[in-house]
Design an enzyme around this catalytic site. Sequence first.
Site, PDB file in Angstrom:
ATOM      1  N   GLU A 205      75.215  69.469  21.074  1.00 52.97           N
ATOM      2  CA  GLU A 205      74.562  69.250  22.528  1.00 52.97           C
ATOM      3  C   GLU A 205      73.189  70.020  22.656  1.00 52.97           C
ATOM      4  O   GLU A 205      72.349  69.263  23.231  1.00 52.97           O
ATOM      5  CB  GLU A 205      75.696  70.167  23.508  1.00 52.97           C
ATOM      6  CG  GLU A 205      75.169  70.117  25.232  1.00 52.97           C
ATOM      7  CD  GLU A 205      76.032  70.944  25.955  1.00 52.97           C
ATOM      8  OE1 GLU A 205      75.339  71.534  26.899  1.00 52.97           O
ATOM      9  OE2 GLU A 205      76.979  71.086  25.623  1.00 52.97           O
TER      10      GLU A 205
ATOM     11  N   ASP B 168      70.166  67.787  23.357  1.00 51.72           N
ATOM     12  CA  ASP B 168      69.107  67.946  24.443  1.00 51.72           C
ATOM     13  C   ASP B 168      67.565  67.653  23.968  1.00 51.72           C
ATOM     14  O   ASP B 168      66.575  67.306  24.709  1.00 51.72           O
ATOM     15  CB  ASP B 168      69.344  69.165  24.920  1.00 51.72           C
ATOM     16  CG  ASP B 168      68.618  69.696  26.298  1.00 51.72           C
ATOM     17  OD1 ASP B 168      68.563  68.792  27.176  1.00 51.72           O
ATOM     18  OD2 ASP B 168      67.801  70.683  26.033  1.00 51.72           O
TER      19      ASP B 168
ATOM     20  N   ASN C 296      77.272  66.620  28.993  1.00 56.80           N
ATOM     21  CA  ASN C 296      76.999  67.293  27.904  1.00 56.80           C
ATOM     22  C   ASN C 296      77.547  66.652  26.541  1.00 56.80           C
ATOM     23  O   ASN C 296      76.794  66.634  25.490  1.00 56.80           O
ATOM     24  CB  ASN C 296      77.946  68.699  27.932  1.00 56.80           C
ATOM     25  CG  ASN C 296      77.714  69.482  29.070  1.00 56.80           C
ATOM     26  OD1 ASN C 296      76.248  69.340  29.571  1.00 56.80           O
ATOM     27  ND2 ASN C 296      78.293  70.606  29.401  1.00 56.80           N
TER      28      ASN C 296
ATOM     29  N   GLU D 186      74.897  64.030  25.513  1.00 54.88           N
ATOM     30  CA  GLU D 186      73.816  64.865  24.736  1.00 54.88           C
ATOM     31  C   GLU D 186      74.163  65.200  23.228  1.00 54.88           C
ATOM     32  O   GLU D 186      73.396  65.176  22.458  1.00 54.88           O
ATOM     33  CB  GLU D 186      73.550  66.130  25.340  1.00 54.88           C
ATOM     34  CG  GLU D 186      72.557  65.911  26.699  1.00 54.88           C
ATOM     35  CD  GLU D 186      72.210  67.214  27.165  1.00 54.88           C
ATOM     36  OE1 GLU D 186      71.073  67.223  27.949  1.00 54.88           O
ATOM     37  OE2 GLU D 186      72.824  68.232  26.925  1.00 54.88           O
TER      38      GLU D 186
END
Length: 352
Positions: free
Chosen positions: A64, A68, A133, A136
Amino acid sequence: MTLSNNLIDRIKLPFRKDKELFSSLYAILGFYPRHIEYYKLALMHKSVSKRNAKGKPLNNERLEFLGDAILDAVVGDIVYRHFEGKREGFLTNTRSKLVQRETLNRLAQEMGIDQLILTSTRSCSHNSYMGGNAFEALVGAIYLDRGYNSCMRFMQRRILSQLINIDKVAYKEVNFKSKLIEWSQKNRVKLEFALASQGKEEKGSPVFVYKAVLEGLEAGTGKGYSKKESQQLASKEALQKLRREPQFIDAVFAAKGNRTKMEEEPVSNVPSTEVKDDFIIPRNTAPQPRRETRAKENWREDMKQPETKKQAEEKAGDDEFDLSDITATPKEMSKEDIIAMAEAAAFAGNES
């Protein structure tokens, strides 16, 4: 679609073992994974509590984090090329709308990603950002599996071409601040926006953090690249808190009741109207007589000494004639007769 022999060899065994997962990922990504373990990890929530051979936890948090960063770069690249000539503030605002948690959560639901997440039943209902989440983390898995260009193609072909209209996102303005102000005015609740902090990020862009405060209670916090954006985000969080937490609404109206009660209570102690003269500095010496008093005393002393006839005549000679008490004048009298009569009247008054 025809697969090459090398690709079939690479996915042959895992495909037999995880046939359903491969099919689901192909429908989501548009391609078959090369290393399925990255994608399995991306779909594993931390509540599962699995560990590897070394005893370290297995979940999607690290992927994650990576996803991101990759997502920011990819979306920033796309936005930069799509909106030619637009200023940095506009580009930053558009990117933040595309990668914000609410957008990613919606994408995860539309694409069916949330149905593939491995999690405990208890955690699933309490984590509203689980889908975003995982989205990502999948981007991070794509990066490790196929590289940056594959992440770019995934966002362009699967997301921005099919699921998101980038132009509508860029120019859409949802005024959460206006909605919060309208609610507070309707309920006569005191609303304030307090600046919590102000600074610059590593690239030099200004960053503002504002708090939405209802009756002295912190309702939401927003961080943005402008005061308007940060207040909008704080207002949005405040509205979400008001909708989801009835106890917070109770606390707000309790604080409002205390405030209005204090404003309506009468004040028992009425202020005095007495004005203190302590600003006057007393003098040690005795007060000096005023000039007017001394003049009056001298005048009294002069009155005690009788005037002589000569003094009276000199004093009378200095006076001007006053003709105001002459009311009628015979027509046959000349001007010289009138003056003579006035002189006689004046001397007659002094002798009496």
